[in-house]
Design a protein around this motif. Structure first.
Motif, PDB file in Angstrom:
ATOM      1  N   SER A 270      -2.622   2.909  -9.014  1.00 49.13           N
ATOM      2  CA  SER A 270      -2.079   3.950  -9.490  1.00 49.13           C
ATOM      3  C   SER A 270      -1.139   3.135 -10.576  1.00 49.13           C
ATOM      4  N   SER A 271       0.008   4.347 -11.560  1.00 50.06           N
ATOM      5  CA  SER A 271       0.917   3.984 -12.152  1.00 50.06           C
ATOM      6  C   SER A 271       1.989   2.930 -11.545  1.00 50.06           C
ATOM      7  N   ARG A 272       2.364   3.258 -10.628  1.00 49.63           N
ATOM      8  CA  ARG A 272       3.527   2.319 -10.057  1.00 49.63           C
ATOM      9  C   ARG A 272       4.842   3.190 -10.936  1.00 49.63           C
ATOM     10  N   TYR A 276      11.115   4.057 -11.162  1.00 47.82           N
ATOM     11  CA  TYR A 276      11.682   3.975 -12.544  1.00 47.82           C
ATOM     12  C   TYR A 276      11.350   5.266 -12.912  1.00 47.82           C
ATOM     13  N   LEU A 277      10.874   6.293 -13.203  1.00 48.03           N
ATOM     14  CA  LEU A 277      10.815   8.281 -13.282  1.00 48.03           C
ATOM     15  C   LEU A 277      12.498   7.974 -12.813  1.00 48.03           C
ATOM     16  N   HIS A 278      12.054   7.882 -11.830  1.00 47.09           N
ATOM     17  CA  HIS A 278      13.349   7.829 -10.648  1.00 47.09           C
ATOM     18  C   HIS A 278      14.418   7.851 -10.657  1.00 47.09           C
ATOM     19  N   TRP A 378       7.555   1.145  -0.598  1.00 47.00           N
ATOM     20  CA  TRP A 378       6.919   2.376  -1.609  1.00 47.00           C
ATOM     21  C   TRP A 378       5.484   2.342  -0.664  1.00 47.00           C
ATOM     22  N   THR A 379       4.506   2.840  -0.604  1.00 44.76           N
ATOM     23  CA  THR A 379       3.538   3.182  -0.158  1.00 44.76           C
ATOM     24  C   THR A 379       2.763   3.818  -0.798  1.00 44.76           C
ATOM     25  N   HIS A 380       1.542   4.297  -0.907  1.00 42.33           N
ATOM     26  CA  HIS A 380      -0.147   4.883  -2.050  1.00 42.33           C
ATOM     27  C   HIS A 380       0.622   6.110  -1.520  1.00 42.33           C
ATOM     28  N   ASN A 381       0.180   7.419  -2.383  1.00 45.39           N
ATOM     29  CA  ASN A 381       0.512   8.238  -2.464  1.00 45.39           C
ATOM     30  C   ASN A 381      -0.648   8.823  -1.281  1.00 45.39           C
ATOM     31  N   GLN A 382      -1.598   8.644  -1.013  1.00 44.83           N
ATOM     32  CA  GLN A 382      -2.518   9.265   0.519  1.00 44.83           C
ATOM     33  C   GLN A 382      -2.218   8.358   1.449  1.00 44.83           C
ATOM     34  N   TYR A 386      -0.949  11.080   4.890  1.00 44.53           N
ATOM     35  CA  TYR A 386      -1.302  10.637   6.556  1.00 44.53           C
ATOM     36  C   TYR A 386       0.700  10.497   7.281  1.00 44.53           C
ATOM     37  N   TRP A 387       0.689   9.559   6.796  1.00 40.25           N
ATOM     38  CA  TRP A 387       2.249   9.597   7.512  1.00 40.25           C
ATOM     39  C   TRP A 387       3.375  10.781   7.314  1.00 40.25           C
ATOM     40  N   GLY A 388       3.469  11.900   6.664  1.00 39.74           N
ATOM     41  CA  GLY A 388       4.397  12.994   6.485  1.00 39.74           C
ATOM     42  C   GLY A 388       3.465  13.864   7.406  1.00 39.74           C
ATOM     43  N   ARG A 417      15.255  10.054  -3.020  1.00 40.37           N
ATOM     44  CA  ARG A 417      16.474  11.038  -2.831  1.00 40.37           C
ATOM     45  C   ARG A 417      15.991  11.446  -4.176  1.00 40.37           C
ATOM     46  N   ASP A 418      14.688  11.613  -4.469  1.00 37.74           N
ATOM     47  CA  ASP A 418      13.979  12.237  -6.166  1.00 37.74           C
ATOM     48  C   ASP A 418      13.909  13.780  -6.005  1.00 37.74           C
ATOM     49  N   PRO A 419      13.516  14.588  -6.370  1.00 35.16           N
ATOM     50  CA  PRO A 419      13.211  15.944  -6.662  1.00 35.16           C
ATOM     51  C   PRO A 419      11.639  15.470  -6.481  1.00 35.16           C
ATOM     52  N   ALA A 423      10.200  17.911  -2.698  1.00 37.06           N
ATOM     53  CA  ALA A 423       9.301  18.556  -2.561  1.00 37.06           C
ATOM     54  C   ALA A 423       7.770  17.826  -1.958  1.00 37.06           C
ATOM     55  N   ASN A 424       7.827  17.019  -2.076  1.00 37.36           N
ATOM     56  CA  ASN A 424       6.501  16.551  -1.291  1.00 37.36           C
ATOM     57  C   ASN A 424       6.463  16.607   0.040  1.00 37.36           C
ATOM     58  N   VAL A 425       8.194  16.363   0.810  1.00 37.98           N
ATOM     59  CA  VAL A 425       8.131  16.102   2.414  1.00 37.98           C
ATOM     60  C   VAL A 425       8.404  17.710   2.752  1.00 37.98           C
ATOM     61  N   ALA A 426       8.260  18.948   1.943  1.00 31.09           N
ATOM     62  CA  ALA A 426       8.437  19.828   2.386  1.00 31.09           C
ATOM     63  C   ALA A 426       6.695  20.364   2.501  1.00 31.09           C
ATOM     64  N   TRP A 427       5.810  19.346   1.883  1.00 24.56           N
ATOM     65  CA  TRP A 427       4.605  20.157   0.996  1.00 24.56           C
ATOM     66  C   TRP A 427       4.389  19.858   2.842  1.00 24.56           C
ATOM     67  N   CYS A 428       3.818  18.440   3.621  1.00 21.20           N
ATOM     68  CA  CYS A 428       3.443  18.154   4.759  1.00 21.20           C
ATOM     69  C   CYS A 428       3.926  19.164   5.147  1.00 21.20           C
TER      70      CYS A 428
HETATM   71  C1  LIG Z   1       5.471  11.916   2.209  1.00 18.68           C
HETATM   72  C2  LIG Z   1       5.543  12.320   1.179  1.00 18.68           C
HETATM   73  C3  LIG Z   1       6.074  11.847   0.536  1.00 18.68           C
HETATM   74  C4  LIG Z   1       6.795  10.925  -1.254  1.00 18.68           C
HETATM   75  N1  LIG Z   1       7.803  11.263  -1.408  1.00 18.68           N
HETATM   76  C5  LIG Z   1       7.619  10.726  -2.478  1.00 18.68           C
HETATM   77  C6  LIG Z   1       9.053  10.154  -3.358  1.00 18.68           C
HETATM   78  O1  LIG Z   1      10.090  10.172  -2.918  1.00 18.68           O
HETATM   79  N2  LIG Z   1       9.401  10.055  -4.378  1.00 18.68           N
HETATM   80  C7  LIG Z   1       8.356  10.046  -5.144  1.00 18.68           C
HETATM   81  O2  LIG Z   1       8.543   9.626  -6.338  1.00 18.68           O
HETATM   82  N3  LIG Z   1       7.131  10.665  -4.988  1.00 18.68           N
HETATM   83  C8  LIG Z   1       6.871  10.755  -4.244  1.00 18.68           C
HETATM   84  N4  LIG Z   1       5.626  11.507  -3.338  1.00 18.68           N
HETATM   85  C9  LIG Z   1       4.867  11.845  -4.235  1.00 18.68           C
HETATM   86  C10 LIG Z   1       3.782  10.459  -4.737  1.00 18.68           C
HETATM   87  O3  LIG Z   1       3.463   9.943  -3.509  1.00 18.68           O
HETATM   88  C11 LIG Z   1       4.947   9.330  -5.737  1.00 18.68           C
HETATM   89  O4  LIG Z   1       5.223  10.325  -6.720  1.00 18.68           O
HETATM   90  C12 LIG Z   1       2.698   8.461  -6.179  1.00 18.68           C
HETATM   91  O5  LIG Z   1       2.263   7.658  -5.057  1.00 18.68           O
HETATM   92  C13 LIG Z   1       4.662   7.553  -6.828  1.00 18.68           C
HETATM   93  O6  LIG Z   1       2.919   6.442  -7.443  1.00 18.68           O
HETATM   94  P1  LIG Z   1       2.161   6.243  -8.714  1.00 18.68           P
HETATM   95  O7  LIG Z   1       3.619   6.231  -9.342  1.00 18.68           O
HETATM   96  O8  LIG Z   1       1.770   5.122  -9.090  1.00 18.68           O
HETATM   97  O9  LIG Z   1       2.026   7.710  -9.245  1.00 18.68           O
HETATM   98  P2  LIG Z   1       0.649   8.283 -10.201  1.00 18.68           P
HETATM   99  O10 LIG Z   1      -0.407   8.618  -9.936  1.00 18.68           O
HETATM  100  O11 LIG Z   1       1.170   7.193 -11.110  1.00 18.68           O
HETATM  101  O12 LIG Z   1       1.417   9.152 -10.661  1.00 18.68           O
HETATM  102  C14 LIG Z   1       2.254   8.967 -11.856  1.00 18.68           C
HETATM  103  C15 LIG Z   1       3.384   9.890 -11.423  1.00 18.68           C
HETATM  104  O13 LIG Z   1       3.182  11.878 -11.357  1.00 18.68           O
HETATM  105  C16 LIG Z   1       4.214  12.155 -10.324  1.00 18.68           C
HETATM  106  N5  LIG Z   1       3.845  12.191  -9.047  1.00 18.68           N
HETATM  107  C17 LIG Z   1       2.718  11.890  -8.559  1.00 18.68           C
HETATM  108  N6  LIG Z   1       2.112  12.175  -7.911  1.00 18.68           N
HETATM  109  C18 LIG Z   1       3.078  13.364  -7.308  1.00 18.68           C
HETATM  110  C19 LIG Z   1       3.559  14.021  -6.275  1.00 18.68           C
HETATM  111  N7  LIG Z   1       2.472  14.407  -5.018  1.00 18.68           N
HETATM  112  N8  LIG Z   1       4.160  15.161  -6.467  1.00 18.68           N
HETATM  113  C20 LIG Z   1       5.244  15.005  -7.897  1.00 18.68           C
HETATM  114  N9  LIG Z   1       5.167  13.821  -8.369  1.00 18.68           N
HETATM  115  C21 LIG Z   1       3.882  13.074  -8.549  1.00 18.68           C
HETATM  116  C22 LIG Z   1       5.214  10.807 -10.034  1.00 18.68           C
HETATM  117  O14 LIG Z   1       6.360  10.800 -10.807  1.00 18.68           O
HETATM  118  C23 LIG Z   1       3.884   9.321 -10.733  1.00 18.68           C
HETATM  119  O15 LIG Z   1       4.945   8.092 -10.986  1.00 18.68           O
HETATM  120  C24 LIG Z   1       5.274  12.229  -1.981  1.00 18.68           C
HETATM  121  C25 LIG Z   1       4.738  11.974  -1.306  1.00 18.68           C
HETATM  122  C26 LIG Z   1       4.497  12.777  -0.210  1.00 18.68           C
HETATM  123  C27 LIG Z   1       3.190  12.747   0.222  1.00 18.68           C
END
Ligand SMILES: Cc1cc2nc3c(=O)[nH]c(=O)nc-3n(C[C@H](O)[C@H](O)[C@H](O)COP(=O)(O)OP(=O)(O)OC[C@H]3O[C@@H](n4cnc5c(N)ncnc54)[C@H](O)[C@@H]3O)c2cc1C
Length: 474
Positions: A270-272, A276-278, A378-382, A386-388, A417-419, A423-428
């Motif tokens: 993914s983009s990681r 940087y957006l935060h 950092w860890t991957h969204n998937q 699972y973690w959450g 500490r980002d929106p 939202a994602n912790v609450a989504w869990c």
């Molecule tokens: C339990 C849990 C905790 C999370 N905590 C955070 C956190 O603290 N900060 C955070 O930025 N994201 C969080 N996420 C959302 C998501 O996992 C990350 O934004 C994403 O993994 C970042 O990787 P990426 O930039 O490579 O994403 P990409 O897949 O490349 O997506 C691009 C951008 O889209 C936005 N995005 C992607 N997935 C989501 C999503 N589910 N909700 C909202 N925006 C999204 C992010 O800004 C991301 O950088 C969390 C998800 C879960 C399930």
């Protein structure tokens, strides 16, 4: 050179009018910690040219931002080094001043003809801006820099799910995805001795202290920032690195994003860009513009825009329109009810927050994810999903599970500490979602188990790579 429009909907005059005294346009940079594609900066430059005044960019630094540690500060300060270098090339002075924004800008008020800032969404960021408004007296303009569609144009209420906010956002996206041209500053503030010494005098008369970004460890020490969790070496903050990652993502992943984005077992799938957006080190408008300009299949581009624009701006909607966005009590009634009804269900083991943080659950997958979060920030969204979702298995109340997950998320993740964190912790726990078939422990909350991870990638391969990396570090 023609300048591009800064859309009216991004600009809010918190206090209008003219101030004949002051002698400087000051941009208080806070949310948008970048020089590229920053409409607040460009507006400040254009105003400085119009008023024939020098421009100074100021960043106010405190050492005790809630839940932040040396990990976050180092990443942010690396970004400020980039800002300093890019601004210097444009002839713009940049000062990183130790202290609260309201105190600092209040003391500089007599030297400020116009104060420009960017928009932040969390309560602490909104309070900072209110305090600055109260501590100053001149014109103050706030520019919305870090969303694609200005949030007040989308809706004035809390949205219940992506499905309800999506049409309200997507109808405006095209209009707001435009290139922002940079404007040259006519009244140079760097290199002009008179301006420089005048501003330096203003700082010392106001008893303000600047930090030197040459030695970031010294800055962190001096601010008394919490040492743990410590900095991570695998990430470098700043707009230069953000743009490098964006380029690599466009070249290597975007063309197959829809399938690759689930591959937690593949590096850089993914983009990681989230850290940087935060910190506002890259503009979401600029990212969408670059993504659209790449010759990638439209379904992959659409999948990325769904995450970056719809999901990210849904998270912002939550923190702006819901006062209890950061606690269990703020969840939808059905979610609280189902989780409370299941809090007596038998758990294999009940753990404290410290045991969870140390990764002492009976589940190797969870512990490995926790270790990666601790070590790498950092860890991957998937894996986050699972973690959450699984934390409910080892906690005696859903309130404790929510609080602990949010705390671990915010203290360890670079993008915490980002929106999005809230939202994602609450989504869990059911936010922005619907009920599913009832199960033990999680009630009607959407499940996410190791079966999902096995379907989406090579779970055993990922675990083996984590075991390997732990062997190397011990
Ligand atoms: C339990 C849990 C905790 C999370 N905590 C955070 C956190 O603290 N900060 C955070 O930025 N994201 C969080 N996420 C959302 C998501 O996992 C990350 O934004 C994403 O993994 C970042 O990787 P990426 O930039 O490579 O994403 P990409 O897949 O490349 O997506 C691009 C951008 O889209 C936005 N995005 C992607 N997935 C989501 C999503 N589910 N909700 C909202 N925006 C999204 C992010 O800004 C991301 O950088 C969390 C998800 C879960 C399930």
């Amino acid at each position: 050179m023609a300048t591009s429009l800064i859309e009216d909907e991004r600009v809010r005059w918190r206090r209008d009018g003219e101030k004949s005294s002051g002698g400087h346009v000051v941009y208080w940079m806070q949310q948008a910690q970048r020089t590229q594609h920053n409409p607040a900066l460009e507006l400040a430059v254009r105003q400085a040219n119009e008023l024939a005044l020098p421009l100074v960019v100021v960043f106010c630094l405190i050492g005790d931002y809630p839940e932040a540690s040396a990990r976050h500060y180092r990443f942010m300060l690396q970004g400020l080094v980039d800002v300093e270098q890019h601004l210097a090339r444009r002839g713009i002075r940049f000062d990183v001043i130790v202290g609260e924004a309201a105190t600092t800008l209040g003391r500089l008020d007599a030297r400020t003809a116009l104060l420009v800032t960017d928009r932040g969404y969390l309560p602490i960021q909104r309070a900072w801006r209110d305090d600055v408004e109260a501590a100053t007296g001149g014109p103050l303009v706030e520019v919305e820099t870090d969303v694609v569609v200005p949030i007040d144009l989308v809706t004035d209420k809390m949205e219940t799910a992506a499905r309800t906010i999506r049409p309200k956002i997507t109808r405006h996206v095209d209009r707001f995805v435009v290139e922002l041209t940079t404007t040259a500053l006519d009244n140079h503030s760097v290199g002009s001795e008179a301006v420089d010494s005048d501003w330096s005098r203003a700082l010392s008369d106001s008893d303000l202290d600047c930090v030197d970004l040459d030695d970031l460890d010294a800055v962190i020490d001096r601010l008394g920032v919490a040492a743990e969790p410590g900095p991570v070496s695998s990430w470098r903050g700043g707009e230069n690195e953000a743009h490098r990652l964006l380029g690599a993502f466009i070249d290597g992943v975007l063309g197959d994003y829809e399938s690759l984005r689930n591959r937690y077992d593949v590096d850089h799938s993914s983009s990681r860009l989230s850290p940087y957006l935060h910190y506002g080190q890259i503009s979401p408008v600029d990212v969408v513009r670059r993504i659209r300009a790449a010759a990638a299949p439209s379904d992959h581009v659409a999948a990325f825009v769904e995450e970056l624009v719809v999901r990210r701006e849904l998270a912002i909607n939550l923190v702006v329109h819901h006062s209890d966005f950061d606690r269990f009590a703020g969840l939808p009634a059905w979610a609280k009810e189902t989780l409370r009804a299941r809090s007596e269900d038998e758990r294999e083991v009940v753990l404290t927050a410290a045991e969870l943080e140390a990764g002492e659950t009976p589940d190797e997958i969870w512990n490995a994810i926790m270790a990666q979060i601790r070590d790498e920030g950092w860890t991957h969204n998937q894996l986050r999903m699972y973690w959450g979702k699984q934390i409910l298995r080892w906690t005696n109340t859903p309130e404790h599970a929510f609080r602990t997950l949010l705390d671990l998320n915010n203290r360890h993740f670079l993008d915490g500490r980002d929106p999005n964190s809230y939202a994602n912790v609450a989504w869990c726990f059911g936010r922005h979602d619907q009920g599913f078939q009832e199960r033990d422990v999680i009630g009607k909350i959407r499940p996410f188990t190791d079966k999902a991870l096995k379907r989406k990638g090579d779970l055993e391969g990922w675990l083996e790579s984590r075991r390997e990396s732990n062997r190397e570090t011990t």
